[in-house]
Motif scaffolding. Structure first.
Motif, mmCIF file in Angstrom:
data_model
loop_
_atom_site.group_PDB
_atom_site.id
_atom_site.type_symbol
_atom_site.label_atom_id
_atom_site.label_comp_id
_atom_site.label_asym_id
_atom_site.label_seq_id
_atom_site.Cartn_x
_atom_site.Cartn_y
_atom_site.Cartn_z
ATOM 1 N N PHE A 48 -5.486 5.880 0.433
ATOM 2 C CA PHE A 48 -4.760 4.615 0.366
ATOM 3 C C PHE A 48 -4.874 4.036 -1.039
ATOM 4 O O PHE A 48 -5.964 4.000 -1.609
ATOM 5 C CB PHE A 48 -5.341 3.592 1.351
ATOM 6 N N GLN A 82 -3.556 0.509 -3.402
ATOM 7 C CA GLN A 82 -2.970 -0.826 -3.374
ATOM 8 C C GLN A 82 -2.213 -1.079 -4.670
ATOM 9 O O GLN A 82 -2.608 -0.601 -5.729
ATOM 10 C CB GLN A 82 -4.055 -1.909 -3.218
ATOM 11 N N LYS A 138 0.824 -1.205 0.000
ATOM 12 C CA LYS A 138 0.000 0.000 0.000
ATOM 13 C C LYS A 138 0.855 1.251 0.000
ATOM 14 O O LYS A 138 1.944 1.264 0.544
ATOM 15 C CB LYS A 138 -0.900 0.029 1.235
#
Length: 157
Positions: free
Chosen positions: A134, A136, A122
């Motif tokens: 955030f 990924q 992340k």
């Protein structure tokens, strides 16, 4: 000197050159995480089917069955997004398709933190106003790019 000094234009240009060619796109979640999610969904579906086949005298009340079906639908929706979500790094900034679109422009990033977890790598982007964003990275290229971004946009002390 503020702890949130942004990189110079030269440092930012060097960063984009390191992670070129842009736009860099890849899966947000590793394929194996998506596969595990779908396996769990299949197991839950089988169990839900068994519960719904119970005889009326031992069956669950209708509100309980309805809530189970709604929860199962929500899990299906999340699994679908885990399987299809894409992260993109471009000249503009970083975007990720998810249940709600996540995006942050380079101009809005104050600092970043790279979090290398087992399931998903992340990148947390801290912005001037609002909550951190955030992202990924499910591919090796995105993970490498996230590490480079984190080094350039790290909080300076």
């Amino acid at each position: 000197m503020s702890p949130f000094d942004r990189p110079t234009p030269e440092e930012h240009a060097e960063l984009l050159a390191q992670i070129a060619p842009l736009p860099l796109r890849g899966r947000a979640w590793p394929r194996w995480i998506g596969a595990i999610a779908w396996i769990f969904m299949a197991l839950i579906a089988v169990r839900l089917f068994i519960v719904l086949q119970l005889t009326p005298d031992i069956a669950l009340p209708l509100p309980v069955v309805a809530s189970l079906v709604v929860c199962f639908g929500a899990l299906l929706w999340m699994s679908w997004h885990m399987w299809t979500s894409v992260t993109e790094i471009s000249d503009w900034g970083i975007r990720q398709s998810w249940i709600s679109r996540r995006e942050v422009s380079w101009a809005d990033i104050q600092s970043t933190k790279f979090i290398p977890q087992l399931a998903s790598k992340k990148l947390v982007c801290f912005v001037a106003k609002g909550r951190p964003v955030f992202f990924q990275a499910g591919s090796r290229e995105l993970q490498t790019a996230f590490a480079h971004i984190s080094l350039v946009y790290r909080k300076k002390t």
